[in-house]
Motif scaffolding. Structure first.
Motif, PDB file in Angstrom:
ATOM      1  N   ARG A 174       0.778  -1.345   0.013  1.00 57.78           N
ATOM      2  CA  ARG A 174       0.040   0.193   0.024  1.00 57.78           C
ATOM      3  C   ARG A 174       0.973   1.264  -0.097  1.00 57.78           C
ATOM      4  N   ALA A 175       1.973   1.197   0.813  1.00 53.27           N
ATOM      5  CA  ALA A 175       2.836   2.259   0.825  1.00 53.27           C
ATOM      6  C   ALA A 175       3.499   2.642  -0.348  1.00 53.27           C
ATOM      7  N   LYS A 176       3.651   1.417  -1.275  1.00 55.02           N
ATOM      8  CA  LYS A 176       4.514   1.671  -2.505  1.00 55.02           C
ATOM      9  C   LYS A 176       3.315   2.206  -3.775  1.00 55.02           C
ATOM     10  N   ALA A 177       2.298   1.545  -3.498  1.00 49.97           N
ATOM     11  CA  ALA A 177       1.134   1.768  -4.673  1.00 49.97           C
ATOM     12  C   ALA A 177       0.835   3.377  -5.031  1.00 49.97           C
ATOM     13  N   ARG A 178       0.420   3.591  -5.901  1.00 52.70           N
ATOM     14  CA  ARG A 178      -0.124   4.543  -6.542  1.00 52.70           C
ATOM     15  C   ARG A 178      -1.245   4.479  -7.601  1.00 52.70           C
ATOM     16  N   ILE A 179      -2.301   4.678  -7.112  1.00 52.67           N
ATOM     17  CA  ILE A 179      -3.441   4.353  -8.037  1.00 52.67           C
ATOM     18  C   ILE A 179      -3.904   5.916  -8.686  1.00 52.67           C
ATOM     19  N   GLU A 180      -3.570   6.051  -9.893  1.00 52.43           N
ATOM     20  CA  GLU A 180      -4.148   7.280 -10.712  1.00 52.43           C
ATOM     21  C   GLU A 180      -4.820   6.876 -12.064  1.00 52.43           C
ATOM     22  N   PRO A 181      -6.223   6.444 -11.894  1.00 48.67           N
ATOM     23  CA  PRO A 181      -7.063   6.072 -13.072  1.00 48.67           C
ATOM     24  C   PRO A 181      -6.645   7.218 -14.167  1.00 48.67           C
ATOM     25  N   ALA A 182      -6.605   6.761 -15.646  1.00 47.47           N
ATOM     26  CA  ALA A 182      -6.133   7.706 -16.512  1.00 47.47           C
ATOM     27  C   ALA A 182      -7.617   8.533 -16.635  1.00 47.47           C
ATOM     28  N   ARG A 183      -8.738   8.061 -16.500  1.00 46.62           N
ATOM     29  CA  ARG A 183     -10.013   8.844 -16.547  1.00 46.62           C
ATOM     30  C   ARG A 183     -10.859   8.736 -15.518  1.00 46.62           C
ATOM     31  N   LEU A 184     -10.596   9.798 -14.543  1.00 47.05           N
ATOM     32  CA  LEU A 184     -10.996   9.820 -13.178  1.00 47.05           C
ATOM     33  C   LEU A 184     -12.548   9.620 -13.014  1.00 47.05           C
ATOM     34  N   GLU A 185     -13.282  10.404 -14.063  1.00 45.96           N
ATOM     35  CA  GLU A 185     -14.855  10.446 -13.971  1.00 45.96           C
ATOM     36  C   GLU A 185     -15.323   9.130 -14.432  1.00 45.96           C
ATOM     37  N   ARG A 186     -14.556   8.374 -15.262  1.00 45.45           N
ATOM     38  CA  ARG A 186     -14.937   6.976 -15.407  1.00 45.45           C
ATOM     39  C   ARG A 186     -14.613   5.952 -14.170  1.00 45.45           C
ATOM     40  N   PHE A 187     -13.793   6.041 -13.882  1.00 46.69           N
ATOM     41  CA  PHE A 187     -13.475   5.616 -12.234  1.00 46.69           C
ATOM     42  C   PHE A 187     -14.582   5.804 -11.239  1.00 46.69           C
ATOM     43  N   HIS A 188     -15.013   7.003 -11.178  1.00 52.47           N
ATOM     44  CA  HIS A 188     -16.025   7.433 -10.020  1.00 52.47           C
ATOM     45  C   HIS A 188     -17.470   6.869 -10.490  1.00 52.47           C
ATOM     46  N   ALA A 189     -17.705   6.784 -11.618  1.00 48.68           N
ATOM     47  CA  ALA A 189     -18.730   6.386 -12.150  1.00 48.68           C
ATOM     48  C   ALA A 189     -18.945   4.843 -11.861  1.00 48.68           C
ATOM     49  N   ALA A 190     -17.855   4.138 -11.928  1.00 45.84           N
ATOM     50  CA  ALA A 190     -17.795   2.500 -11.887  1.00 45.84           C
ATOM     51  C   ALA A 190     -18.086   2.340 -10.182  1.00 45.84           C
ATOM     52  N   VAL A 191     -17.321   3.320  -9.421  1.00 53.21           N
ATOM     53  CA  VAL A 191     -17.487   3.045  -8.012  1.00 53.21           C
ATOM     54  C   VAL A 191     -18.991   3.555  -7.502  1.00 53.21           C
ATOM     55  N   VAL A 192     -19.548   4.494  -8.109  1.00 48.15           N
ATOM     56  CA  VAL A 192     -20.980   4.724  -7.788  1.00 48.15           C
ATOM     57  C   VAL A 192     -21.837   3.670  -8.234  1.00 48.15           C
ATOM     58  N   THR A 193     -21.641   3.000  -9.431  1.00 53.38           N
ATOM     59  CA  THR A 193     -22.519   1.897  -9.842  1.00 53.38           C
ATOM     60  C   THR A 193     -22.086   0.748  -9.079  1.00 53.38           C
TER      61      THR A 193
END
Length: 197
Positions: A174-193
């Motif tokens: 977790r300390a090494k990981a970096r989560i940076e979705p290329a298209r943040l709005e698509r990521f948010h939509a998937a989380v809401v769905t």
């Protein structure tokens, strides 16, 4: 790595309650309820009707007690006299503890705790009836010594060390990981769905 004797001893001392088993008793019960002896067409019994039903209940439990004292099978007597749900099984409840039963039966379990295997209690009077309790079986408390539980301690130790190693690895990743979705709005939509479904 194999645990040392001191590792196992620490696991034993730190989790001593896990290895203990309290004493337990198997119970059979004759249950005579006053309400079951009231006239069926009466919704609100009078004091006299309650007293008559209580006297009849006491008479029945006393007759059951005498039969048991004269050598009759407790199970057979329970089948004939008991009003309890387990009457057809000869009043057999199996293993019981104070925290495993409803409050109404607490006096029966309290009496059971004082009996040895094969012993029958005196008549117990409760607000709604009478009990006669038999201790069918008694398993004494068990507190295994360190030597006896060493195989389980070893497994316990390995599990504990393994879980610690997994937790450390996850923390490190977790300390090494970096989560940076290329298209943040698509990521948010998937989380809401995912949350809605």
């Amino acid at each position: 790595a194999e645990p040392t004797r001191s590792d196992l001893l620490a696991a034993y001392e730190g989790n001593r309650e896990a290895w203990r088993r309290p004493a337990r008793r198997s119970m059979s019960l004759i249950d005579i309820r006053v309400a079951d002896l009231l006239p069926s067409d009466v919704d609100s019994p009078t004091r006299e009707q309650m007293q008559a039903a209580r006297e009849e209940a006491h008479s029945k439990i006393r007759a059951a007690q005498l039969e048991v004292q004269n050598g009759a099978s407790f199970a057979e007597v329970a089948r004939r006299y008991s009003h309890g749900a387990r009457a057809t099984e000869g009043g057999a409840w199996g293993w019981v503890t104070p925290d495993s039963i409803r409050e109404r039966f607490q006096p029966a379990v309290a009496a059971l705790e004082k009996l040895e295997a094969g012993q029958v209690s005196d008549i117990l009077e409760t607000p709604d009836g009478f009990f006669l309790v038999r201790c069918d079986e008694l398993e004494p408390a068990l507190e295994p010594d360190f030597q006896t539980v060493q195989p389980q301690l070893k497994e316990f130790y390995f599990r504990k060390v393994y879980n610690q190693m997994i937790a450390e690895l996850i923390s490190e990743l977790r300390a090494k990981a970096r989560i940076e979705p290329a298209r943040l709005e698509r990521f948010h939509a998937a989380v809401v769905t995912a949350a809605v479904n």
